[in-house]
Design a protein around this motif. Structure first.
Motif, PDB file in Angstrom:
ATOM      1  N   PRO A  32      88.375  41.945  73.985  1.00  0.00           N
ATOM      2  CA  PRO A  32      89.608  41.135  73.956  1.00  0.00           C
ATOM      3  C   PRO A  32      90.657  41.630  74.935  1.00  0.00           C
ATOM      4  CG  PRO A  32      88.865  41.630  71.731  1.00  0.00           C
ATOM      5  CD  PRO A  32      88.033  42.473  72.653  1.00  0.00           C
ATOM      6  N   ALA A  68      94.766  35.691  72.198  1.00  0.00           N
ATOM      7  CA  ALA A  68      94.567  37.133  72.039  1.00  0.00           C
ATOM      8  C   ALA A  68      94.167  37.472  70.609  1.00  0.00           C
ATOM      9  CB  ALA A  68      95.841  37.882  72.413  1.00  0.00           C
ATOM     10  N   PHE A  71      90.663  35.789  69.639  1.00  0.00           N
ATOM     11  CA  PHE A  71      89.551  36.459  70.301  1.00  0.00           C
ATOM     12  C   PHE A  71      89.334  37.852  69.714  1.00  0.00           C
ATOM     13  CE2 PHE A  71      87.034  38.043  73.913  1.00  0.00           C
ATOM     14  CZ  PHE A  71      86.195  36.961  74.089  1.00  0.00           C
ATOM     15  N   THR A  72      90.422  38.531  69.371  1.00  0.00           N
ATOM     16  CA  THR A  72      90.298  39.843  68.729  1.00  0.00           C
ATOM     17  C   THR A  72      89.659  39.711  67.361  1.00  0.00           C
ATOM     18  OG1 THR A  72      92.270  40.663  69.883  1.00  0.00           O
ATOM     19  CG2 THR A  72      91.570  41.856  67.923  1.00  0.00           C
ATOM     20  N   GLU A 123      95.088  44.087  68.863  1.00  0.00           N
ATOM     21  CA  GLU A 123      96.077  43.017  69.028  1.00  0.00           C
ATOM     22  C   GLU A 123      97.372  43.547  69.635  1.00  0.00           C
ATOM     23  OE1 GLU A 123      94.723  39.966  65.437  1.00  0.00           O
ATOM     24  OE2 GLU A 123      96.357  41.377  65.118  1.00  0.00           O
ATOM     25  N   CYS A 126      96.877  43.893  73.314  1.00  0.00           N
ATOM     26  CA  CYS A 126      96.871  42.560  73.923  1.00  0.00           C
ATOM     27  C   CYS A 126      98.283  41.997  74.020  1.00  0.00           C
ATOM     28  CB  CYS A 126      95.995  41.612  73.104  1.00  0.00           C
ATOM     29  SG  CYS A 126      94.225  41.947  73.212  1.00  0.00           S
TER      30      CYS A 126
END
Length: 249
Positions: A32, A68, A71-72, A123, A126
Protein backbone atom coordinates in the motif's frame (compact mmCIF):
# COMPACT_ATOMS: atom_id res chain seq x y z
CA UNK A 1 -3.44 -9.87 35.12
CA UNK A 2 -6.10 -12.60 34.86
CA UNK A 3 -5.81 -15.83 32.87
CA UNK A 4 -7.83 -14.50 29.94
CA UNK A 5 -5.63 -11.42 29.55
CA UNK A 6 -2.45 -13.51 29.84
CA UNK A 7 -3.65 -15.85 27.09
CA UNK A 8 -4.43 -12.94 24.77
CA UNK A 9 -1.03 -11.34 25.48
CA UNK A 10 0.79 -14.60 24.69
CA UNK A 11 -1.24 -15.04 21.49
CA UNK A 12 -0.46 -11.45 20.44
CA UNK A 13 3.25 -12.14 20.84
CA UNK A 14 3.00 -15.34 18.81
CA UNK A 15 1.01 -13.66 16.03
CA UNK A 16 3.43 -10.72 15.86
CA UNK A 17 6.38 -13.11 15.48
CA UNK A 18 4.52 -15.03 12.78
CA UNK A 19 4.02 -11.83 10.78
CA UNK A 20 7.68 -10.81 11.07
CA UNK A 21 8.80 -14.27 9.95
CA UNK A 22 6.44 -14.46 6.97
CA UNK A 23 7.72 -12.61 3.83
CA UNK A 24 4.24 -12.63 2.25
CA UNK A 25 2.75 -10.75 5.18
CA UNK A 26 5.61 -8.23 5.26
CA UNK A 27 5.22 -7.53 1.52
CA UNK A 28 1.48 -7.02 2.10
CA UNK A 29 2.33 -4.20 4.52
CA UNK A 30 4.73 -2.51 2.09
CA UNK A 31 2.55 -2.66 -1.04
CA UNK A 32 0.00 0.00 0.00
CA UNK A 33 2.84 2.42 0.75
CA UNK A 34 4.41 1.83 -2.67
CA UNK A 35 1.09 2.23 -4.46
CA UNK A 36 0.31 5.50 -2.66
CA UNK A 37 3.67 6.93 -3.75
CA UNK A 38 2.73 5.99 -7.32
CA UNK A 39 -0.84 7.34 -7.03
CA UNK A 40 0.36 10.63 -5.56
CA UNK A 41 2.86 11.09 -8.37
CA UNK A 42 0.23 10.24 -11.03
CA UNK A 43 -2.35 12.63 -9.56
CA UNK A 44 0.20 15.45 -9.64
CA UNK A 45 1.18 14.69 -13.23
CA UNK A 46 -2.39 14.33 -14.52
CA UNK A 47 -4.10 17.04 -12.45
CA UNK A 48 -1.41 19.70 -12.69
CA UNK A 49 -2.27 23.03 -11.05
CA UNK A 50 -5.94 22.01 -10.67
CA UNK A 51 -4.92 19.65 -7.84
CA UNK A 52 -3.82 22.63 -5.72
CA UNK A 53 -7.17 24.45 -5.90
CA UNK A 54 -9.64 24.12 -3.01
CA UNK A 55 -12.05 21.91 -4.99
CA UNK A 56 -9.16 19.93 -6.44
CA UNK A 57 -7.66 19.29 -2.99
CA UNK A 58 -11.01 18.12 -1.60
CA UNK A 59 -11.55 15.70 -4.47
CA UNK A 60 -7.94 14.50 -4.48
CA UNK A 61 -7.67 14.08 -0.71
CA UNK A 62 -10.98 12.19 -0.55
CA UNK A 63 -9.94 9.84 -3.33
CA UNK A 64 -6.42 9.27 -2.01
CA UNK A 65 -7.47 8.78 1.63
CA UNK A 66 -10.14 6.28 0.64
CA UNK A 67 -7.77 4.48 -1.74
CA UNK A 68 -4.96 4.36 0.83
CA UNK A 69 -7.16 2.96 3.58
CA UNK A 70 -9.04 0.47 1.41
CA UNK A 71 -5.88 -0.80 -0.24
CA UNK A 72 -4.24 -1.16 3.18
CA UNK A 73 -7.28 -2.99 4.50
CA UNK A 74 -7.27 -5.28 1.47
CA UNK A 75 -3.55 -6.09 1.61
CA UNK A 76 -2.84 -6.01 5.35
CA UNK A 77 -6.21 -6.60 6.99
CA UNK A 78 -7.30 -9.50 4.83
CA UNK A 79 -3.99 -11.18 3.97
CA UNK A 80 -2.51 -11.33 7.47
CA UNK A 81 -5.60 -12.97 8.95
CA UNK A 82 -6.36 -15.20 5.99
CA UNK A 83 -2.85 -16.61 5.58
CA UNK A 84 -2.19 -16.61 9.32
CA UNK A 85 -5.19 -18.77 10.20
CA UNK A 86 -4.67 -21.03 7.19
CA UNK A 87 -1.04 -21.60 8.23
CA UNK A 88 -2.11 -22.44 11.78
CA UNK A 89 -4.64 -24.94 10.49
CA UNK A 90 -2.08 -26.53 8.14
CA UNK A 91 0.50 -26.88 10.93
CA UNK A 92 -2.18 -28.00 13.44
CA UNK A 93 -1.36 -25.05 15.69
CA UNK A 94 -5.02 -24.07 15.78
CA UNK A 95 -6.04 -27.56 16.89
CA UNK A 96 -3.43 -27.42 19.67
CA UNK A 97 -4.82 -24.10 20.85
CA UNK A 98 -8.35 -25.51 20.86
CA UNK A 99 -7.26 -28.52 22.91
CA UNK A 100 -5.47 -26.16 25.30
CA UNK A 101 -8.84 -24.56 26.07
CA UNK A 102 -8.16 -21.33 24.16
CA UNK A 103 -11.46 -19.81 23.09
CA UNK A 104 -12.58 -18.27 19.83
CA UNK A 105 -12.81 -14.83 21.42
CA UNK A 106 -9.22 -14.99 22.68
CA UNK A 107 -7.80 -16.10 19.32
CA UNK A 108 -9.85 -13.54 17.39
CA UNK A 109 -9.00 -10.70 19.80
CA UNK A 110 -5.26 -11.39 19.57
CA UNK A 111 -5.25 -11.63 15.78
CA UNK A 112 -7.38 -8.51 15.40
CA UNK A 113 -5.11 -6.56 17.79
CA UNK A 114 -1.93 -7.42 15.87
CA UNK A 115 -3.53 -6.91 12.45
CA UNK A 116 -5.17 -3.63 13.44
CA UNK A 117 -1.84 -2.34 14.76
CA UNK A 118 -0.15 -3.16 11.44
CA UNK A 119 -3.05 -1.59 9.56
CA UNK A 120 -2.87 1.62 11.61
CA UNK A 121 0.89 1.96 11.09
CA UNK A 122 0.61 1.40 7.34
CA UNK A 123 -2.31 3.83 7.05
CA UNK A 124 -0.40 6.49 9.00
CA UNK A 125 2.55 6.24 6.59
CA UNK A 126 0.16 6.46 3.61
CA UNK A 127 -1.48 9.56 5.14
CA UNK A 128 1.90 11.28 5.34
CA UNK A 129 2.50 10.45 1.68
CA UNK A 130 -0.90 11.88 0.69
CA UNK A 131 -0.13 15.19 2.39
CA UNK A 132 -3.70 15.80 3.56
CA UNK A 133 -4.30 18.34 6.38
CA UNK A 134 -2.84 17.05 9.67
CA UNK A 135 -6.12 17.79 11.50
CA UNK A 136 -7.70 14.92 9.55
CA UNK A 137 -5.22 12.30 10.78
CA UNK A 138 -7.10 11.20 13.96
CA UNK A 139 -10.37 10.76 12.04
CA UNK A 140 -8.51 9.09 9.17
CA UNK A 141 -6.96 6.49 11.49
CA UNK A 142 -10.22 5.95 13.39
CA UNK A 143 -12.19 5.30 10.20
CA UNK A 144 -9.37 3.22 8.73
CA UNK A 145 -9.00 1.00 11.79
CA UNK A 146 -12.70 0.49 12.53
CA UNK A 147 -13.47 0.15 8.82
CA UNK A 148 -10.89 -2.64 8.58
CA UNK A 149 -12.70 -4.87 11.09
CA UNK A 150 -15.44 -6.19 8.72
CA UNK A 151 -12.98 -7.35 6.04
CA UNK A 152 -10.73 -8.82 8.74
CA UNK A 153 -13.61 -10.84 10.14
CA UNK A 154 -14.56 -12.10 6.67
CA UNK A 155 -10.90 -13.07 6.14
CA UNK A 156 -10.86 -14.85 9.50
CA UNK A 157 -13.90 -16.87 8.44
CA UNK A 158 -12.21 -17.85 5.18
CA UNK A 159 -9.05 -18.72 7.11
CA UNK A 160 -11.02 -21.14 9.29
CA UNK A 161 -12.60 -22.67 6.19
CA UNK A 162 -9.22 -23.14 4.46
CA UNK A 163 -7.62 -26.58 4.67
CA UNK A 164 -4.13 -25.18 4.10
CA UNK A 165 -2.26 -22.15 2.75
CA UNK A 166 -2.78 -23.27 -0.85
CA UNK A 167 -6.55 -23.24 -0.33
CA UNK A 168 -6.37 -19.82 1.29
CA UNK A 169 -4.62 -18.56 -1.86
CA UNK A 170 -7.76 -19.43 -3.82
CA UNK A 171 -9.85 -17.34 -1.43
CA UNK A 172 -7.40 -14.44 -1.48
CA UNK A 173 -8.17 -13.18 -5.00
CA UNK A 174 -11.97 -12.80 -4.63
CA UNK A 175 -11.38 -11.41 -1.14
CA UNK A 176 -9.11 -8.70 -2.54
CA UNK A 177 -11.58 -7.88 -5.32
CA UNK A 178 -14.41 -7.46 -2.82
CA UNK A 179 -12.23 -5.30 -0.56
CA UNK A 180 -11.07 -2.88 -3.27
CA UNK A 181 -14.40 -2.75 -5.16
CA UNK A 182 -15.46 0.60 -3.57
CA UNK A 183 -12.42 2.23 -5.23
CA UNK A 184 -14.32 1.91 -8.52
CA UNK A 185 -17.58 3.47 -7.25
CA UNK A 186 -16.81 6.61 -9.26
CA UNK A 187 -17.52 4.70 -12.48
CA UNK A 188 -21.23 5.32 -12.10
CA UNK A 189 -24.17 5.44 -9.74
CA UNK A 190 -25.10 1.82 -10.51
CA UNK A 191 -21.69 0.63 -9.32
CA UNK A 192 -21.80 2.90 -6.26
CA UNK A 193 -25.22 1.55 -5.25
CA UNK A 194 -23.70 -1.95 -5.04
CA UNK A 195 -20.28 -1.24 -3.55
CA UNK A 196 -21.66 0.85 -0.68
CA UNK A 197 -23.07 -2.33 0.88
CA UNK A 198 -19.79 -4.27 0.71
CA UNK A 199 -17.58 -4.70 3.82
CA UNK A 200 -15.43 -1.70 2.86
CA UNK A 201 -18.24 0.30 1.22
CA UNK A 202 -19.09 2.25 4.37
CA UNK A 203 -15.43 3.07 4.92
CA UNK A 204 -15.12 4.50 1.40
CA UNK A 205 -18.11 6.79 1.92
CA UNK A 206 -16.88 7.98 5.32
CA UNK A 207 -13.53 9.03 3.89
CA UNK A 208 -15.20 11.09 1.20
CA UNK A 209 -17.35 12.77 3.85
CA UNK A 210 -14.19 13.44 5.87
CA UNK A 211 -12.53 15.18 2.92
CA UNK A 212 -15.66 17.34 2.52
CA UNK A 213 -15.78 18.16 6.27
CA UNK A 214 -19.18 16.46 6.53
CA UNK A 215 -18.15 13.50 8.69
CA UNK A 216 -20.45 14.56 11.54
CA UNK A 217 -23.46 15.08 9.28
CA UNK A 218 -26.48 12.78 8.99
CA UNK A 219 -25.00 11.43 5.75
CA UNK A 220 -22.52 9.43 7.86
CA UNK A 221 -25.23 7.29 9.50
CA UNK A 222 -25.88 4.86 6.57
CA UNK A 223 -22.18 3.94 6.05
CA UNK A 224 -21.69 3.57 9.82
CA UNK A 225 -24.72 1.25 9.94
CA UNK A 226 -23.39 -0.86 7.04
CA UNK A 227 -20.02 -1.26 8.80
CA UNK A 228 -21.67 -2.15 12.12
CA UNK A 229 -23.89 -4.81 10.55
CA UNK A 230 -20.91 -6.48 8.86
CA UNK A 231 -18.99 -6.53 12.17
CA UNK A 232 -21.87 -8.06 14.13
CA UNK A 233 -22.77 -10.70 11.55
CA UNK A 234 -19.17 -11.80 10.94
CA UNK A 235 -18.34 -11.94 14.66
CA UNK A 236 -21.29 -14.24 15.32
CA UNK A 237 -20.42 -16.40 12.29
CA UNK A 238 -16.78 -16.73 13.43
CA UNK A 239 -17.84 -17.88 16.89
CA UNK A 240 -20.26 -20.47 15.49
CA UNK A 241 -17.72 -21.84 13.00
CA UNK A 242 -14.97 -21.97 15.63
CA UNK A 243 -17.19 -23.97 18.01
CA UNK A 244 -18.01 -26.38 15.19
CA UNK A 245 -14.32 -26.91 14.44
CA UNK A 246 -13.61 -27.37 18.15
CA UNK A 247 -16.22 -30.15 18.33
CA UNK A 248 -14.75 -31.83 15.25
CA UNK A 249 -11.32 -31.83 16.89
Amino acid sequence: MNANTRKIAVLCGKDARDVLQNPTMLVSCLMPIGFMLLYRYMMRRIGGDAVDTSAGRTLTDGFLMSTAAIFTIAMVGSMVLLYGLAEEKEKHTLRTLMLANVGAGQILTAKLAVTLALTAITEAVCFLIIGAPARMLPAFLAIGVIGAIPIMLVSALLGLLSRDQMTSGLYAVPMLLVAIAPMFSMIGEEVSNVTRFLPTGGTDQLFKLLAEDRLLSMDALPPVAVTAVWIIVCTVAFGLLFRRLARDN
